[in-house]
Design an enzyme around this catalytic site. Structure first.
Site: not given
Ligand code: DOR
Ligand code: ZN
Length: 367
Positions: A17, A262, A266, A276
């Site tokens: 979040l 997940d 970004h 990222a």
């Molecule tokens: O791809 C990912 N993004 N894997 C993760 O474990 C963390 C996540 C993120 O918080 O951006």
């Molecule tokens: Zn995650």
């Protein structure tokens, strides 16, 4: 008439979040896709790595993060879980006190420096030398695990014969299961056949979350044109791995594999020194999961197949985490829906289909 599926509102049992200006629009994107709750990962800045606000450690507390989430619209959820980030400072006493207070239902293990926001984590081998994991087991606190070995050289991190997730599920996870046979574990965002097979063979205390991107895509889709919006960790893998995920979720007897997107926003994906990790699927995850099932050959107009889909999206995860199944519903209809970027005060967030050059999904969602 177009096929439609009316489903109980669901819990996204692995999402990010974030914080600050991102919190409100991201929570709204979860509500917009029929979520009655979430499990909100603690890799904030600073991480949510203590339970109580008055603990002097220099992290955010679960208490504070929950208050931020509630103030940004999370009070509209029926329930939400906020796992505590495991660090070198985590103690058995924190686990016991947090669990007794009803604030701590889960913790999160990250491979140190292995992904976005994993800089505060503590290696599993070191955690195993403490009594922290015993405290989790004794207090019925679920251990959510990002199952990748950290600090591997490039050749072992991702190679034809092996990768960081396979290493973890071959070398680390069996030892954890042996040492703590009653520990509740979720193998998060599973990507490989090795991991799926381990979960299938293990007891009922271990389950797994699966993301839409890992059901739909392989590493070929990522590298063909380097579609960096599909770059997340763990990486999308090979066809054989995707097939194992697909057969696990399509199995009418599935009781272990459940939805956790997940979704990881970004506002800047490509940076000066790389990219990222994280795919944003807020607002459209049920539609993508339906597309994933269909790509796996499922006919969602078939009652038994639709039941497996509902179990995966709406029932298995809350049952595992002890959450109440919602009495409210939402509906997926097999008519295309346009996808939009999510504007925030920190910049736009690009959802996965747009990042891959698609401006619609083949299912639409109504609340
Ligand atoms: O791809 C990912 N993004 N894997 C993760 O474990 C963390 C996540 C993120 O918080 O951006
Ligand atoms: Zn995650």
């Amino acid at each position: 008439m177009a096929l439609s599926l009316t489903l109980p509102k669901w819990y996204d049992l692995h999402t990010h979040l974030r914080q600050g200006a991102l919190l409100k629009p991201i929570i709204q994107s979860q509500l917009d896709m029929g979520c009655c709750g979430v499990l909100a990962m603690p890799n904030t800045k600073p991480p949510a790595a203590k339970v109580f606000k008055d603990d002097p450690l220099a992290y955010w507390s679960i208490e504070e993060y929950r208050a931020m989430i509630n103030a940004a619209g999370g009070d509209q959820f029926d329930d939400f879980i906020t796992p505590m980030y495991l660090t070198k400072d985590t103690t058995p006493q924190m686990i016991e006190d947090g669990a007794k207070a009803g604030l701590l239902r889960a913790v999160k293990y990250y491979p140190p420096h292995g992904t976005t926001g994993a800089d505060f984590s503590y290696p599993l081998v070191d955690l195993l030398k403490t009594d922290v994991i015993k405290a989790l087991e004794d207090n019925n606190v679920t251990m959510c695990i990002h199952g990748e070995e950290h600090a591997l050289p490039g050749e072992a991190y991702f190679d034809r014969e092996t990768n960081a997730e396979e290493f973890f599920y071959r070398e680390r996870m069996p030892r954890l299961l042996d040492a703590f046979p009653n520990l509740k574990i979720v193998g998060e965002h599973m990507t490989t056949k090795v991991a799926v097979d381990l979960v299938l063979q293990a007891g009922d205390n271990i389950a797994a979350s699966i993301t839409p991107q890992h059901l739909i895509y392989t590493v070929g889709h990522l590298v063909q044109g380097f579609k960096y919006h599909l770059f997340c960790l763990p990486l999308v893998k090979f066809d054989e791995d995707r097939a194992a995920l697909r057969s696990a979720v399509l199995d009418p007897n599935n009781t272990k594999f459940f939805a956790g997107t997940d979704s990881a926003a970004h506002t800047v994906k490509a940076t000066d020194c790389g990219c990222a990790a994280g795919c944003f699927t807020g607002g459209i995850a049920p539609q993508l999961y339906a597309e994933g099932f269909e790509a796996a050959g499922a006919d969602l107009s078939d009652a038994q197949t639709a039941k497996a889909f509902e179990a995966f999206l709406c029932r298995i995860g809350p049952n595992f985490h002890g959450l109440k199944i919602s009495e409210d519903t939402f509906t997926l209809t097999k008519t295309p829906q346009k996808v939009y970027k999510t504007p925030t005060d920190d910049g736009d967030i690009t959802p996965l289909p747009i990042g891959l050059g698609h401006d619609s999904v083949s299912w639409s969602l109504s609340l």
